[in-house]
Motif scaffolding. Structure first.
Motif, PDB file in Angstrom:
ATOM      1  N   ALA A   1      16.917   8.285  -2.884  1.00 28.08           N
ATOM      2  CA  ALA A   1      17.332   7.399  -1.793  1.00 28.08           C
ATOM      3  C   ALA A   1      16.529   7.678  -0.526  1.00 28.08           C
ATOM      4  CB  ALA A   1      18.826   7.555  -1.530  1.00 28.08           C
ATOM      5  N   LEU A   2      16.336   8.960  -0.203  1.00 28.87           N
ATOM      6  CA  LEU A   2      15.574   9.307   0.991  1.00 28.87           C
ATOM      7  C   LEU A   2      14.095   8.957   0.835  1.00 28.87           C
ATOM      8  CD1 LEU A   2      17.121  12.730   2.071  1.00 28.87           C
ATOM      9  CD2 LEU A   2      17.098  10.614   3.376  1.00 28.87           C
ATOM     10  N   GLU A   3      13.561   9.186  -0.355  1.00 28.84           N
ATOM     11  CA  GLU A   3      12.160   8.841  -0.601  1.00 28.84           C
ATOM     12  C   GLU A   3      11.956   7.331  -0.503  1.00 28.84           C
ATOM     13  OE1 GLU A   3      11.628  12.611  -3.686  1.00 28.84           O
ATOM     14  OE2 GLU A   3      11.669  10.544  -4.431  1.00 28.84           O
ATOM     15  N   TYR A   4      12.914   6.568  -1.007  1.00 29.94           N
ATOM     16  CA  TYR A   4      12.828   5.108  -0.938  1.00 29.94           C
ATOM     17  C   TYR A   4      12.838   4.645   0.514  1.00 29.94           C
ATOM     18  CZ  TYR A   4      13.990   0.174  -1.576  1.00 29.94           C
ATOM     19  OH  TYR A   4      13.984  -1.205  -1.521  1.00 29.94           O
ATOM     20  N   ARG A   5      13.690   5.268   1.315  1.00 28.17           N
ATOM     21  CA  ARG A   5      13.766   4.904   2.737  1.00 28.17           C
ATOM     22  C   ARG A   5      12.448   5.223   3.435  1.00 28.17           C
ATOM     23  NH1 ARG A   5      19.065   4.490   5.606  1.00 28.17           N
ATOM     24  NH2 ARG A   5      18.626   4.263   7.828  1.00 28.17           N
ATOM     25  N   LEU A   6      11.864   6.356   3.115  1.00 26.54           N
ATOM     26  CA  LEU A   6      10.559   6.707   3.667  1.00 26.54           C
ATOM     27  C   LEU A   6       9.494   5.705   3.221  1.00 26.54           C
ATOM     28  CD1 LEU A   6      10.240  10.592   3.281  1.00 26.54           C
ATOM     29  CD2 LEU A   6      10.297   9.294   5.399  1.00 26.54           C
ATOM     30  N   LEU A   7       9.501   5.362   1.937  1.00 25.96           N
ATOM     31  CA  LEU A   7       8.514   4.430   1.402  1.00 25.96           C
ATOM     32  C   LEU A   7       8.609   3.074   2.093  1.00 25.96           C
ATOM     33  CD1 LEU A   7       6.336   3.710  -0.651  1.00 25.96           C
ATOM     34  CD2 LEU A   7       8.150   3.213  -2.315  1.00 25.96           C
ATOM     35  N   LEU A   8       9.825   2.591   2.297  1.00 22.22           N
ATOM     36  CA  LEU A   8      10.015   1.333   3.009  1.00 22.22           C
ATOM     37  C   LEU A   8       9.417   1.404   4.413  1.00 22.22           C
ATOM     38  CD1 LEU A   8      13.606  -0.088   2.323  1.00 22.22           C
ATOM     39  CD2 LEU A   8      11.404  -1.075   1.682  1.00 22.22           C
ATOM     40  N   HIS A   9       9.691   2.508   5.104  1.00 23.45           N
ATOM     41  CA  HIS A   9       9.192   2.664   6.468  1.00 23.45           C
ATOM     42  C   HIS A   9       7.671   2.675   6.478  1.00 23.45           C
ATOM     43  CE1 HIS A   9       9.754   3.594  10.703  1.00 23.45           C
ATOM     44  NE2 HIS A   9       8.833   4.532  10.603  1.00 23.45           N
ATOM     45  N   PHE A  10       7.059   3.362   5.516  1.00 19.48           N
ATOM     46  CA  PHE A  10       5.607   3.384   5.434  1.00 19.48           C
ATOM     47  C   PHE A  10       5.068   1.977   5.147  1.00 19.48           C
ATOM     48  CE2 PHE A  10       5.820   8.074   4.202  1.00 19.48           C
ATOM     49  CZ  PHE A  10       5.279   8.500   5.401  1.00 19.48           C
ATOM     50  N   ALA A  11       5.665   1.287   4.176  1.00 17.64           N
ATOM     51  CA  ALA A  11       5.176  -0.038   3.790  1.00 17.64           C
ATOM     52  C   ALA A  11       5.310  -1.042   4.926  1.00 17.64           C
ATOM     53  CB  ALA A  11       5.926  -0.532   2.558  1.00 17.64           C
ATOM     54  N   GLN A  12       6.354  -0.899   5.726  1.00 19.32           N
ATOM     55  CA  GLN A  12       6.574  -1.820   6.851  1.00 19.32           C
ATOM     56  C   GLN A  12       5.653  -1.521   8.020  1.00 19.32           C
ATOM     57  OE1 GLN A  12      10.736  -1.132   7.409  1.00 19.32           O
ATOM     58  NE2 GLN A  12      11.365  -2.556   5.808  1.00 19.32           N
ATOM     59  N   ASN A  13       4.961  -0.384   7.967  1.00 18.96           N
ATOM     60  CA  ASN A  13       4.059   0.003   9.060  1.00 18.96           C
ATOM     61  C   ASN A  13       2.638   0.219   8.554  1.00 18.96           C
ATOM     62  OD1 ASN A  13       5.785   0.579  11.691  1.00 18.96           O
ATOM     63  ND2 ASN A  13       6.990   1.249   9.939  1.00 18.96           N
ATOM     64  N   LYS A  14       2.270  -0.570   7.558  1.00 18.65           N
ATOM     65  CA  LYS A  14       0.941  -0.445   6.962  1.00 18.65           C
ATOM     66  C   LYS A  14      -0.142  -0.688   8.010  1.00 18.65           C
ATOM     67  CE  LYS A  14       0.001  -3.450   3.778  1.00 18.65           C
ATOM     68  NZ  LYS A  14      -0.019  -4.140   2.467  1.00 18.65           N
ATOM     69  N   GLY A  15      -1.142   0.205   8.020  1.00 24.58           N
ATOM     70  CA  GLY A  15      -2.224   0.076   8.982  1.00 24.58           C
ATOM     71  C   GLY A  15      -1.939   0.721  10.320  1.00 24.58           C
ATOM     72  N   ARG A  16      -0.762   1.310  10.478  1.00 29.23           N
ATOM     73  CA  ARG A  16      -0.382   1.908  11.757  1.00 29.23           C
ATOM     74  C   ARG A  16      -0.213   3.416  11.617  1.00 29.23           C
ATOM     75  NH1 ARG A  16       4.721  -2.041  13.215  1.00 29.23           N
ATOM     76  NH2 ARG A  16       3.613  -4.027  13.181  1.00 29.23           N
ATOM     77  N   LEU A  17      -0.193   4.072  12.771  1.00 29.17           N
ATOM     78  CA  LEU A  17       0.163   5.485  12.810  1.00 29.17           C
ATOM     79  C   LEU A  17       1.684   5.583  12.797  1.00 29.17           C
ATOM     80  CD1 LEU A  17      -0.580   8.509  13.256  1.00 29.17           C
ATOM     81  CD2 LEU A  17      -0.290   8.053  15.707  1.00 29.17           C
ATOM     82  N   VAL A  18       2.227   6.350  11.875  1.00 25.51           N
ATOM     83  CA  VAL A  18       3.671   6.579  11.790  1.00 25.51           C
ATOM     84  C   VAL A  18       3.933   8.006  12.260  1.00 25.51           C
ATOM     85  CG1 VAL A  18       5.663   6.746  10.263  1.00 25.51           C
ATOM     86  CG2 VAL A  18       3.964   4.952   9.904  1.00 25.51           C
ATOM     87  N   THR A  19       4.647   8.157  13.351  1.00 27.38           N
ATOM     88  CA  THR A  19       4.901   9.487  13.889  1.00 27.38           C
ATOM     89  C   THR A  19       5.985  10.201  13.081  1.00 27.38           C
ATOM     90  OG1 THR A  19       6.624   8.767  15.427  1.00 27.38           O
ATOM     91  CG2 THR A  19       4.336   8.662  16.197  1.00 27.38           C
ATOM     92  N   ARG A  20       5.991  11.512  13.177  1.00 25.28           N
ATOM     93  CA  ARG A  20       7.010  12.295  12.480  1.00 25.28           C
ATOM     94  C   ARG A  20       8.390  12.001  13.073  1.00 25.28           C
ATOM     95  NH1 ARG A  20       5.000  16.207   9.242  1.00 25.28           N
ATOM     96  NH2 ARG A  20       6.847  17.509   9.442  1.00 25.28           N
ATOM     97  N   GLU A  21       8.446  11.812  14.389  1.00 22.06           N
ATOM     98  CA  GLU A  21       9.720  11.474  15.020  1.00 22.06           C
ATOM     99  C   GLU A  21      10.238  10.137  14.500  1.00 22.06           C
ATOM    100  OE1 GLU A  21       9.515  11.025  19.220  1.00 22.06           O
ATOM    101  OE2 GLU A  21      11.688  10.909  19.483  1.00 22.06           O
ATOM    102  N   GLY A  22       9.330   9.174  14.332  1.00 25.31           N
ATOM    103  CA  GLY A  22       9.729   7.875  13.796  1.00 25.31           C
ATOM    104  C   GLY A  22      10.250   7.985  12.380  1.00 25.31           C
ATOM    105  N   LEU A  23       9.643   8.859  11.593  1.00 21.83           N
ATOM    106  CA  LEU A  23      10.121   9.061  10.219  1.00 21.83           C
ATOM    107  C   LEU A  23      11.499   9.693  10.198  1.00 21.83           C
ATOM    108  CD1 LEU A  23       7.078  10.298   8.104  1.00 21.83           C
ATOM    109  CD2 LEU A  23       8.280   8.123   7.962  1.00 21.83           C
TER     110      LEU A  23
END
Length: 225
Positions: free
Chosen positions: A153-175
């Motif tokens: 469940a947590l990995e899926y939530r992370l994957l969604l966040h990554f996919a929704q921010n494709k091409g961008r820098l994703v900060t650790r705080e945002g994750l």
């Protein structure tokens, strides 16, 4: 400008903060502090989304929601509620609101909820892609090169966040913000490293040399493809 958002809130500090936040994200923010002002705006102008506080000095957010449903049935409504106000939360959802955010809220969480509501309202494709990884958000199914993989469940939530921010820098705080609700507790840096490592093992061709989720030292992750 981007989507037009109606913010109905009487707390001037919150109005200032949210207006700046929305404008910084490219949204066009319009505000009203009372029920009558909000209903008047809804009758005169078109909006893509409404953020409604339940408690107003004149009237309430429920009446504004009812007016919004009448004038713009497809427009998503998100309620801003007190964290312990279960009645308002349930009542708002029963009236047709698509989501609620409890006060005090985190800026990134609110923006994520807004983006999700706007995507649904615009009929966005329910399938997200990250390289050869496809995420069907309607069924929560994840496949890589046509083969189903099974993130936690947590990995899926992370994957969604990554996919929704494709091409961008994703900060650790945002994750951490993205998975906080699901984890139910503070997520440490070490725990986050573990979650990302496990996710890479399921979505990368070579987890030791990732291409989809690339570490940017000291900042976070760059999402590619």
């Amino acid at each position: 400008m981007g989507a037009r958002i109606l913010l109905v809130e009487d707390d001037h500090a919150i109005v200032r903060a949210l207006t700046s936040l929305l404008q910084a994200e490219g949204y066009e923010a319009h505000t009203a502090s009372t029920q009558d002002l909000a209903v008047a705006l809804l009758s005169e102008e078109a909006f893509d989304l409404a953020l409604l506080d339940v408690s107003l000095p004149q009237g309430n957010g429920f009446a504004v929601c009812a007016a919004a449903r009448e004038r713009a049935p497809e427009m998503p409504v998100i309620f801003l509620t007190a964290s312990d106000d279960e009645y308002s939360t349930v009542a708002g959802l029963d009236m047709g609101a698509v989501d609620y955010v409890a006060k005090p809220f985190r800026a990134r969480e609110l923006l994520s909820r807004i983006r999700a509501a706007l995507r649904r309202a615009r009929g966005a494709d329910s399938v997200l892609r990250l390289g050869d990884v496809y995420i069907d958000t309607a069924s929560a199914q994840v496949t890589k090169a046509g083969v189903e993989v099974f993130p936690s469940a947590l990995e899926y939530r992370l994957l969604l966040h990554f996919a929704q921010n494709k091409g961008r820098l994703v900060t650790r705080e945002g994750l951490r913000d993205a998975i906080w609700d699901s984890a139910g507790e503070y997520v440490s840096d070490n725990s986050l490293n573990v979650y990302v490592k496990r996710l890479r093992e399921k979505i990368e061709d070579d987890p030791a040399r990732p291409r989809l989720v690339v570490t940017v030292r000291g900042l976070g992750y760059k999402v590619g493809e």
